[in-house]
Scaffold this motif. Structure first.
Motif, PDB file in Angstrom:
ATOM      1  N   SER A  49       0.761  -1.226  -0.023  1.00 19.62           N
ATOM      2  CA  SER A  49      -0.047  -0.189   0.004  1.00 19.62           C
ATOM      3  C   SER A  49       0.861   1.269  -0.116  1.00 19.62           C
ATOM      4  O   SER A  49       1.991   1.470   0.887  1.00 19.62           O
ATOM      5  N   ILE A  50       0.600   2.273  -0.823  1.00 17.00           N
ATOM      6  CA  ILE A  50       1.210   3.391  -1.176  1.00 17.00           C
ATOM      7  C   ILE A  50       0.428   4.699  -0.608  1.00 17.00           C
ATOM      8  O   ILE A  50      -0.643   4.774  -0.816  1.00 17.00           O
ATOM      9  N   THR A  51       1.312   5.580   0.262  1.00 19.73           N
ATOM     10  CA  THR A  51       0.845   6.666   0.578  1.00 19.73           C
ATOM     11  C   THR A  51       1.586   7.830   0.017  1.00 19.73           C
ATOM     12  O   THR A  51       2.597   7.779   0.148  1.00 19.73           O
ATOM     13  N   GLY A  52       0.780   8.819  -0.524  1.00 16.46           N
ATOM     14  CA  GLY A  52       1.703   9.907  -1.302  1.00 16.46           C
ATOM     15  C   GLY A  52       1.764   9.831  -2.688  1.00 16.46           C
ATOM     16  O   GLY A  52       1.300   8.710  -3.381  1.00 16.46           O
ATOM     17  N   PRO A  53       2.301  10.759  -3.211  1.00  7.98           N
ATOM     18  CA  PRO A  53       2.555  10.755  -4.725  1.00  7.98           C
ATOM     19  C   PRO A  53       3.452   9.797  -5.375  1.00  7.98           C
ATOM     20  O   PRO A  53       4.487   9.723  -4.701  1.00  7.98           O
ATOM     21  N   VAL A  54       3.218   9.204  -6.419  1.00 10.50           N
ATOM     22  CA  VAL A  54       4.006   8.461  -7.258  1.00 10.50           C
ATOM     23  C   VAL A  54       4.192   8.922  -8.527  1.00 10.50           C
ATOM     24  O   VAL A  54       3.046   8.910  -9.140  1.00 10.50           O
ATOM     25  N   ARG A  55       5.427   9.198  -9.163  1.00 12.19           N
ATOM     26  CA  ARG A  55       5.305   9.277 -10.384  1.00 12.19           C
ATOM     27  C   ARG A  55       5.567   7.988 -11.499  1.00 12.19           C
ATOM     28  O   ARG A  55       6.860   7.416 -10.986  1.00 12.19           O
ATOM     29  N   TRP A  56       5.174   7.636 -12.450  1.00 12.16           N
ATOM     30  CA  TRP A  56       5.503   6.105 -13.154  1.00 12.16           C
ATOM     31  C   TRP A  56       5.879   6.470 -14.339  1.00 12.16           C
ATOM     32  O   TRP A  56       5.427   7.260 -15.029  1.00 12.16           O
ATOM     33  N   PHE A  57       7.223   5.909 -14.603  1.00 13.37           N
ATOM     34  CA  PHE A  57       7.688   5.981 -15.721  1.00 13.37           C
ATOM     35  C   PHE A  57       7.867   4.820 -16.531  1.00 13.37           C
ATOM     36  O   PHE A  57       8.433   3.800 -15.957  1.00 13.37           O
TER      37      PHE A  57
END
Ligand SMILES: [Zn+2]
Length: 125
Positions: A49-57
């Motif tokens: 589980s992820i909290t906060g922004p992630v940029r996917w490339f």
């Protein structure tokens, strides 16, 4: 449960379940994005589980690489055709209770270092 954070703390993640396949990747994409090599382990996608922004490339058509858009920490790697996700061992806060199992993509490794441990090495994945 493991908890990881990026360098600035803006993005964090929790790992539930039992991570598998702790490895060091020497491929050119991991080397460029991390500055050297990238160590990770994987869990089923629903176990992270992820909290906060992630940029996917999308460095290729095969996978996405997830990083913090503020500080650039490389946190995740996700193959498009797999239901697992890899997370950065270096991002884990505190003990991981894991040990590296192997080196992968050593055919692509840089010429400025040697691999001096006895872990299995694979030329590609
Ligand atoms: Zn960050």
């Amino acid at each position: 449960m493991l908890r990881g954070t990026c360098l600035c703390g803006g993005t964090s993640f929790e790992v539930h379940g039992d991570p598998q396949g702790a490895s060091v990747c020497h491929c050119s994409q991991c080397r460029k994005q991390s500055g050297h090599v990238w160590a990770s382990a994987h869990v089923p996608e629903q176990a992270l589980s992820i909290t906060g922004p992630v940029r996917w490339f999308a460095a290729s058509e095969a996978a996405l690489r997830g990083f913090c858009p503020t500080c650039g920490s490389l946190l995740f790697w996700k193959a498009n055709d797999e239901d697992t996700i890899s997370f950065a061992l270096g991002a884990i806060d505190g003990s991981t209770d894991m040990t590296l199992e192997r080196h992968i993509f050593v055919a692509d490794k840089g010429d400025y270092y040697d691999i001096n441990d006895d872990l299995p090495k694979s030329e590609q994945s």
